[in-house]
Design a protein around this motif. Sequence first.
Motif, PDB file in Angstrom:
ATOM      1  N   GLN A 160      -3.311   1.147  49.875  1.00 17.78           N
ATOM      2  CA  GLN A 160      -2.169   1.850  50.461  1.00 17.78           C
ATOM      3  C   GLN A 160      -0.830   1.280  49.973  1.00 17.78           C
ATOM      4  N   TYR A 161      -0.846   0.064  49.471  1.00 17.81           N
ATOM      5  CA  TYR A 161       0.392  -0.528  48.975  1.00 17.81           C
ATOM      6  C   TYR A 161       0.652  -0.176  47.502  1.00 17.81           C
ATOM      7  N   LEU A 193      -5.398   7.936  48.911  1.00 17.43           N
ATOM      8  CA  LEU A 193      -6.130   7.799  50.167  1.00 17.43           C
ATOM      9  C   LEU A 193      -6.148   9.086  50.980  1.00 17.43           C
ATOM     10  N   GLN A 194      -5.733  10.184  50.369  1.00 19.66           N
ATOM     11  CA  GLN A 194      -5.788  11.488  51.043  1.00 19.66           C
ATOM     12  C   GLN A 194      -7.045  12.224  50.591  1.00 19.66           C
ATOM     13  N   THR A 247      -3.112   4.527  40.736  1.00 13.58           N
ATOM     14  CA  THR A 247      -4.510   4.616  41.181  1.00 13.58           C
ATOM     15  C   THR A 247      -5.439   4.016  40.136  1.00 13.58           C
ATOM     16  N   ASP A 272      -0.520   3.219  46.065  1.00 14.07           N
ATOM     17  CA  ASP A 272      -0.232   4.656  46.043  1.00 14.07           C
ATOM     18  C   ASP A 272      -1.029   5.302  47.171  1.00 14.07           C
ATOM     19  N   ARG A 273      -0.328   5.718  48.223  1.00 13.31           N
ATOM     20  CA  ARG A 273      -1.024   6.297  49.367  1.00 13.31           C
ATOM     21  C   ARG A 273      -1.648   7.643  49.027  1.00 13.31           C
ATOM     22  N   SER A 301      -9.409  -0.135  50.514  1.00 15.07           N
ATOM     23  CA  SER A 301      -8.385   0.860  50.885  1.00 15.07           C
ATOM     24  C   SER A 301      -7.218   0.231  51.620  1.00 15.07           C
ATOM     25  N   HIS A 340     -10.690   5.230  54.623  1.00 11.13           N
ATOM     26  CA  HIS A 340      -9.362   4.872  55.123  1.00 11.13           C
ATOM     27  C   HIS A 340      -8.820   5.901  56.107  1.00 11.13           C
ATOM     28  N   SER A 341      -9.084   7.192  55.836  1.00 11.39           N
ATOM     29  CA  SER A 341      -8.424   8.265  56.578  1.00 11.39           C
ATOM     30  C   SER A 341      -9.225   8.780  57.766  1.00 11.39           C
TER      31      SER A 341
END
Length: 501
Positions: free
Chosen positions: A77-78, A84-85, A96, A80-81, A73, A42-43
């Motif tokens: 994001q909707y 995705l870190q 999560t 818990d963002r 992913s 995602h990142s």
Amino acid sequence: MAEQYPTLLQSAVAATSLKVLLWPAYRSTDFEVHRNWLAITHSLPLKEWYYEKTSEWTLDYPPFFAYFEWLLSQAAQYFDRGMLQVSNLGYNSWQTVQFQCATVILTELVLVFALHQFIKSTPLGTKKQAHASALSILLSPGLLIIDHIHFQYNGFLYGILILSIVQARRSSGLLMSGILFAGLLCLKHIYLYLAPAYFVYLLRAYCLGPRSIFNIKFANCVKLGLGIVSVAVLAFGPFVYYEQMPQLLSRLFPFSRGLCHAYWAPNVWAMYSFTDRVLIYAAPYLKLPVNADAVHSVTRGLVGDTAFAVLPDISPRMTFILTLAAQIPALAKLFFAATWDNFVGTITLCAYASFLFGWHVHEKAILLVIIPFSLLALKDRRYLGAFRPLAVSGHVSLFPLLFTAVEFPIKVVYTILWLVVFLLAFDRLAPASEKPRVFLLDRFSLLYIAVAIPLIAYCSLFHQMIFGARLEFLPLMFISSYSAIGVVGSWVGFLVVFFTS
């Protein structure tokens, strides 16, 4: 024909209720592995996916699975963002957990659909047997332990495998079978072990004429070739463009890992390791040389180079030669008798060979044997006789994956209940064989199953009461060696059945 009960849908709903209740249960490092892959895909731009190494759990599945994680992913994001870190190592907020566990259940619908298609494609006279086999897979304790507690996406992947096998049941589905399997290889490369069976079957049933191997169906060859190449281009094309194939392949095939995984898979090398442990103590009496540096290499169960103290070390080349040698007889039979039953049987034997003789085999790979064998287990009583010890040993071998006290009753009670229900049901449904049964195998199965309960009790309860923290490797060694005897015995039994049918 009247619908069988419970139906697949009813069973799936009941199983889902249990799986949701297990969300707060123990989760292995695989949970963090997949969270990290969500974050990577995602990142980061695609060209960095197979280079990123902030976490030790780097991306090491083929590109289609990476794309699959990217798709997940987009929904993650909707929830818990934070998950995705990439830098959020070990992140496990309740949102999560809910998201990742829910995706395992939702993607398992592919398995439900595949099993429905399997039942639907089965001849009318064997619908009951197909239904029972389908339910045994859907409610498998192996999938429950590995996917819904330990955490992976095997139900989704095995659903695609079964769909591919079902498509191969009719001549009009052979092309789709090959394409589905190619896609599966691009999702998880462990299925390469089954590729020889697909190659021989599709070659003989789709690319060559039924009466002569010299009657080549060029149009079918072109269609199959184009289909497989298209799948490969979709999967690997971007990484070829960025000139990253060497890096990607180094992630997929880390041969620097040792012969044995941290938890000993119940295969030939578990028995080999057990023999080496015994010979360490017998060496002074037998005047055998002992490699002092290797004495602790296996008992610690580390993921790394495995050195043996008394027996010769095993090389990756040796495991490859043994695996191939074990597969060739079944492949030869399939080539000269390309029936669907022989195809499924050869898939099973290819899986047996790779599991028993492969390099750095994970204990979780036993499902690669159990699931295709389940499709044939009720063909007749001889097949069932070979399946019984596999069903017990394969599932018992997964117990060390869940080592916490809270999960002990879940894995033991559920597995024993599954074994009792399905082995008794299978015993009633399996038709008599036209060939004579090997009663020695039946006696072996009965004795083998009887040993399972006291062994589990000792390894899970009594060992710690007797020895405390000492000799902590013994329960793992006993479980692996016991399970290995069952898998090898089942393999030998199935070889006899396969080559005399």
